[in-house]
Structures are given as structure tokens and as C-alpha cells.
Design an enzyme around this catalytic site. Structure first.
Site, PDB file in Angstrom:
ATOM      1  N   ASP A   1      -7.547 -39.671 -45.407  1.00  0.00           N
ATOM      2  CA  ASP A   1      -8.366 -40.685 -44.743  1.00  0.00           C
ATOM      3  C   ASP A   1      -8.103 -42.028 -45.394  1.00  0.00           C
ATOM      4  OD1 ASP A   1      -9.525 -38.933 -42.938  1.00  0.00           O
ATOM      5  OD2 ASP A   1     -11.314 -38.603 -44.145  1.00  0.00           O
TER       6      ASP A   1
ATOM      7  N   ASP B   1      -9.123 -38.520 -36.722  1.00  0.00           N
ATOM      8  CA  ASP B   1     -10.582 -38.561 -36.570  1.00  0.00           C
ATOM      9  C   ASP B   1     -10.976 -39.466 -35.406  1.00  0.00           C
ATOM     10  OD1 ASP B   1     -10.934 -36.941 -38.827  1.00  0.00           O
ATOM     11  OD2 ASP B   1     -11.130 -38.659 -40.172  1.00  0.00           O
TER      12      ASP B   1
END
Length: 174
Positions: free
Chosen positions: A133, A150
């Protein structure tokens, strides 16, 4: 684009609808963009060493290894990691079966985004044990660091919910 879809539809006649082919293309593009962005973050700019790069006052590239589900919820390591991989694969297979039969473009796009995102994050879990991330909008009071996969999953789910609540029953049966 219509010629590409027609060609794919002709080759896969009976196995994939015209919009199913579109959904599968969306999934592949989402997966490729996700994996390219993560490769660039890890090996291009070497974010694991730098940890954070300010791009704009409200947006940073911040290195986070997420061992949970989307946005770091429900952390899992060890067996949990492999259960999340298995879950992602099972969901992806179910969604691929669904998108193959899609008869509406919005449905195909939404399923394609979710499939591409789910597979992208599953690849990270297999390769690294956690998801890469790096998109950090904390300057806008958004508390989570996330990635392209995501974002694809989130947008795809919202589109899918929209599709469910706005499609007339007669259109859905057609």
C-alpha cells in the site's frame, strides 16, 4: 474497441458474452496497472527505504505493508494470509464466471474492477506475505493508505451496488 470486443466474442463464442469480454479486459488492465504501480514503488523509487515522499501537501507516497484486508482491516499473518489468498481466488473465480455472462456494460466494468483488484492483492500476499500500500491522502483526513487494487475493488463494489439498485427487473432478466 468494438472491433476488439467482436473479435474476442467470436473466438470465445458461447463461453463469454460481448460484455463479458469487456469485463475480462477491464480486469486484466486493472491487474496490470496495479502490479506495475507496485513494482515501481518497490523497485523504481525504492519506497521501502525512503518510507514517505511528499507529492502534494495533501498527498504522499507512504510505504505500508498491509497484512489485513482492504485498507488494513482485520490483520492476518501466517495461516490468515493463506486464507485471504484462498478467499480472493474463490471470489475471483465466482466473479469471472459471473462476468462471462454479463449482458450490461456497467455490470461488466464493475465486476472487472473487482476481479483485477482481488487478483492483484492476492499476488502480493503470495509474493510478499502482505499487500503493498502506498497511496496516502491523510492530508485530506482520509486515514487509510491504499493501492490501485484497493481503489479498483472499492469503485467496482460501488458500481455493482449502483447496478443492483438501478437496474429494472425486466432489464436484469433480459
Amino acid at each position: 474497441m468494438a472491433d476488439i470486443l467482436t473479435g474476442i466474442e467470436t473466438r470465445l463464442k458461447g463461453r463469454v458474452s460481448r460484455y463479458g469480454a469487456l469485463g475480462l479486459i477491464v480486469a486484466i488492465v486493472a491487474l496490470i496497472l496495479d502490479q506495475i504501480s507496485k513494482h515501481w514503488i518497490l523497485f523504481g523509487i525504492n519506497l521501502p527505504v525512503q518510507q514517505q515522499i511528499e507529492v502534494l501537501p495533501f498527498f504522499h507516497l507512504s510505504m505500508v505493508w498491509n497484512d489485513g484486508v482492504s485498507f488494513g482491516l482485520l490483520g492476518a499473518d501466517g495461516l490468515g494470509r493463506w486464507l485471504l489468498v484462498l478467499f480472493s481466488i474463490v471470489v475471483s473465480i465466482f466473479l469471472i464466471n459471473w462476468v462471462r455472462k454479463a449482458e450490461r456494460p456497467w455490470l461488466a466494468w464493475s465486476l472487472g474492477l473487482v476481479i483485477g483488484g482481488a487478483i492483484g492483492n492476492a499476488i502480493d500476499r503470495i509474493r510478499f506475505g502482505a499487500v503493498v500500500d502506498f497511496l496516502d491522502f491523510s492530508g485530506l483526513y482520509f486515514p487509510w493508505v491504499f493501492n490501485i487494487a484497493d481503489a479498483c475493488i472499492s469503485v467496482g463494489v460501488v458500481m455493482l451496488i449502483w447496478e443492483v439498485f438501478t437496474t429494472k427487473e425486466s432489464d436484469a432478466k433480459a
